[in-house]
Scaffold this motif. Sequence first.
Motif, PDB file in Angstrom:
ATOM      1  N   MET A 170       9.584   7.620  18.475  1.00  0.00           N
ATOM      2  CA  MET A 170      10.798   8.061  17.793  1.00  0.00           C
ATOM      3  C   MET A 170      10.455   8.715  16.451  1.00  0.00           C
ATOM      4  SD  MET A 170      14.272   5.876  17.135  1.00  0.00           S
ATOM      5  CE  MET A 170      13.574   4.773  15.902  1.00  0.00           C
ATOM      6  N   ILE A 171       9.511   8.141  15.719  1.00  0.00           N
ATOM      7  CA  ILE A 171       9.137   8.724  14.421  1.00  0.00           C
ATOM      8  C   ILE A 171       8.386  10.037  14.626  1.00  0.00           C
ATOM      9  CG2 ILE A 171       7.799   8.335  12.330  1.00  0.00           C
ATOM     10  CD1 ILE A 171       8.335   5.369  12.637  1.00  0.00           C
ATOM     11  N   ILE A 172       7.551  10.118  15.671  1.00  0.00           N
ATOM     12  CA  ILE A 172       6.860  11.379  15.962  1.00  0.00           C
ATOM     13  C   ILE A 172       7.872  12.495  16.209  1.00  0.00           C
ATOM     14  CG2 ILE A 172       5.462  12.576  17.696  1.00  0.00           C
ATOM     15  CD1 ILE A 172       3.840  10.052  18.017  1.00  0.00           C
ATOM     16  N   GLN A 173       8.881  12.222  16.996  1.00  0.00           N
ATOM     17  CA  GLN A 173       9.904  13.227  17.272  1.00  0.00           C
ATOM     18  C   GLN A 173      10.596  13.683  15.993  1.00  0.00           C
ATOM     19  OE1 GLN A 173       8.673  13.907  20.300  1.00  0.00           O
ATOM     20  NE2 GLN A 173      10.765  14.391  20.909  1.00  0.00           N
ATOM     21  N   PHE A 174      10.815  12.745  15.093  1.00  0.00           N
ATOM     22  CA  PHE A 174      11.467  13.098  13.827  1.00  0.00           C
ATOM     23  C   PHE A 174      10.540  13.945  12.964  1.00  0.00           C
ATOM     24  CE2 PHE A 174      13.866  12.686  10.005  1.00  0.00           C
ATOM     25  CZ  PHE A 174      15.141  12.327  10.391  1.00  0.00           C
ATOM     26  N   MET A 175       9.242  13.567  12.927  1.00  0.00           N
ATOM     27  CA  MET A 175       8.284  14.307  12.091  1.00  0.00           C
ATOM     28  C   MET A 175       8.079  15.725  12.598  1.00  0.00           C
ATOM     29  SD  MET A 175       5.284  11.574  11.156  1.00  0.00           S
ATOM     30  CE  MET A 175       5.546  10.250   9.990  1.00  0.00           C
ATOM     31  N   ARG A 176       8.111  15.916  13.899  1.00  0.00           N
ATOM     32  CA  ARG A 176       7.900  17.249  14.460  1.00  0.00           C
ATOM     33  C   ARG A 176       9.004  18.223  14.072  1.00  0.00           C
ATOM     34  NH1 ARG A 176       5.734  15.606  20.552  1.00  0.00           N
ATOM     35  NH2 ARG A 176       3.544  15.288  19.935  1.00  0.00           N
ATOM     36  N   SER A 177      10.134  17.693  13.658  1.00  0.00           N
ATOM     37  CA  SER A 177      11.232  18.573  13.248  1.00  0.00           C
ATOM     38  C   SER A 177      11.110  19.004  11.797  1.00  0.00           C
ATOM     39  CB  SER A 177      12.568  17.862  13.454  1.00  0.00           C
ATOM     40  OG  SER A 177      12.681  16.745  12.582  1.00  0.00           O
ATOM     41  N   LEU A 178      10.140  18.435  11.051  1.00  0.00           N
ATOM     42  CA  LEU A 178       9.994  18.778   9.633  1.00  0.00           C
ATOM     43  C   LEU A 178       9.165  20.050   9.479  1.00  0.00           C
ATOM     44  CD1 LEU A 178       9.222  15.243   8.154  1.00  0.00           C
ATOM     45  CD2 LEU A 178      11.436  16.353   8.442  1.00  0.00           C
ATOM     46  N   PRO A 179       9.495  20.904   8.526  1.00  0.00           N
ATOM     47  CA  PRO A 179       8.696  22.124   8.291  1.00  0.00           C
ATOM     48  C   PRO A 179       7.340  21.772   7.691  1.00  0.00           C
ATOM     49  CG  PRO A 179      10.421  21.912   6.648  1.00  0.00           C
ATOM     50  CD  PRO A 179      10.673  20.831   7.638  1.00  0.00           C
ATOM     51  N   MET A 180       6.285  22.434   8.192  1.00  0.00           N
ATOM     52  CA  MET A 180       4.933  22.187   7.706  1.00  0.00           C
ATOM     53  C   MET A 180       4.737  22.714   6.282  1.00  0.00           C
ATOM     54  SD  MET A 180       2.969  20.564   9.808  1.00  0.00           S
ATOM     55  CE  MET A 180       1.360  21.064   9.232  1.00  0.00           C
ATOM     56  N   GLU A 181       5.544  23.725   5.901  1.00  0.00           N
ATOM     57  CA  GLU A 181       5.358  24.335   4.585  1.00  0.00           C
ATOM     58  C   GLU A 181       5.524  23.319   3.459  1.00  0.00           C
ATOM     59  OE1 GLU A 181       7.256  25.436   6.955  1.00  0.00           O
ATOM     60  OE2 GLU A 181       6.346  27.332   7.561  1.00  0.00           O
ATOM     61  N   MET A 182       6.403  22.377   3.657  1.00  0.00           N
ATOM     62  CA  MET A 182       6.640  21.360   2.630  1.00  0.00           C
ATOM     63  C   MET A 182       5.380  20.521   2.382  1.00  0.00           C
ATOM     64  SD  MET A 182       9.670  18.527   2.710  1.00  0.00           S
ATOM     65  CE  MET A 182       9.050  17.855   4.260  1.00  0.00           C
ATOM     66  N   GLU A 183       4.709  20.130   3.451  1.00  0.00           N
ATOM     67  CA  GLU A 183       3.490  19.336   3.313  1.00  0.00           C
ATOM     68  C   GLU A 183       2.341  20.205   2.802  1.00  0.00           C
ATOM     69  OE1 GLU A 183       2.833  16.914   6.879  1.00  0.00           O
ATOM     70  OE2 GLU A 183       4.930  17.313   7.379  1.00  0.00           O
ATOM     71  N   GLU A 184       2.282  21.467   3.240  1.00  0.00           N
ATOM     72  CA  GLU A 184       1.216  22.358   2.753  1.00  0.00           C
ATOM     73  C   GLU A 184       1.352  22.600   1.253  1.00  0.00           C
ATOM     74  OE1 GLU A 184       0.823  24.837   6.971  1.00  0.00           O
ATOM     75  OE2 GLU A 184       1.782  25.741   5.228  1.00  0.00           O
ATOM     76  N   ALA A 185       2.568  22.693   0.761  1.00  0.00           N
ATOM     77  CA  ALA A 185       2.779  22.862  -0.676  1.00  0.00           C
ATOM     78  C   ALA A 185       2.304  21.633  -1.438  1.00  0.00           C
ATOM     79  CB  ALA A 185       4.258  23.121  -0.945  1.00  0.00           C
TER      80      ALA A 185
END
Length: 291
Positions: A170-185
Motif C-alpha cells: 500500500m505504501i509503495i503504491q502511494f510512493m509511486r504517485s509522488l513526483p521524483m523531482e521533489m526528492e531530486e531537489a
Amino acid sequence: MSVSAPADAGWRKHLPVINAFMRYGILIIIGFMMLYPLFWMIGGSFKNNQEIFSSIGFIPKEPTLDGFKKGWETSTEYTFATYLINTMKIVVPKVIVTVISSVIVAYGFARFAIPGRKLLFALLMATVLLPKSVLLIPQYLMFREFGWLDTYLPLIAPQAFAVEGFFVFMIIQFMRSLPMEMEEAAVMDGCNSFQVLTLVVAPVILPAIISVALFQFMWSMNDFLQPLIYLSSVEKYPVALALKMSIDVTEATSWNEILAMSTIALAPSLILFFVAQRYFVEGITSGAVKG
C-alpha cells in the motif's frame, strides 16, 4: 392530450427528489442493518441477563450499569484495567514498529534499483496470499528456542522486519504517485537517502502511514490467536483473551458483563478511527487509484 401533458410535467419535476429519497432511504436501511449488531451490543451492556434474551430490541427497558461494574472487576484477581493496559503494551509498540519498517522497506522497493527487485517484490506479494496459519508451528518453535514464550516479544518483534506485505504494498503504491523531482531537489540540497525519506517523503505520505497505523491498531486489538499461543500467564493476557476467559470460567455466563467490557474494548478503535478518518480514507483511495 392537452390536459395530461401538464400533469406529466408536474410529476417529472419531482423525479430527482423521489430518486434521492429512494437512494438515501435504501442506504439508511442497509446501513442500519449492518450497524444493528453494534447497537445491540451497546444496548445489551445496559441490560440485565434476562432482558438480553427476552427482547431483540437494543434499547434497554430498565437501564443498569451492573454489567460495567461487575465486568470491570472480572472473575480473576485482576481488574479489566490490567487487561486493557496489557493490550496497549502489545498494540502501541507493534503499530510503531510496523509503520517504521513498512515505510523503510516500501521506500527501498519504490526508489532503489536493487538487484533482484522484481523477484523480491514477487516474493513479498506472495507472502500477502500466504495463510498465516501455516507459519504458526515454525514460528512457535523458533520463539521457544529464543526463550520468548510468555512474553510480548513474539507479538511485536516480527513486525520490525516488515512482515505485513499488504502494508508495504500500500505504501509503495502511494510512493509511486509522488513526483521524483521533489526528492531530486532535496538530494541537490545535500540530503542523503534517510533525510529524503524522513524529511520529504514521510510527511507527504502521511495519509498512507495513518492508514497503516489504523489497520494494525484494529487488527492487533482484535487478535486472539497469537496471544493465545504465546502467552500463558493470566496477568499478561490482553482484552481478547480476558473476554474469552470470562465465558469459560463462569457456570452461568453474565452476558451483560461481557457485552459491557466488549463495548469498552471497542472504544479505542472507534475513537482513533473517527479522529483520523479523513487521513484514513485519503490513504486508502490514493493507494487504490494511483499507481
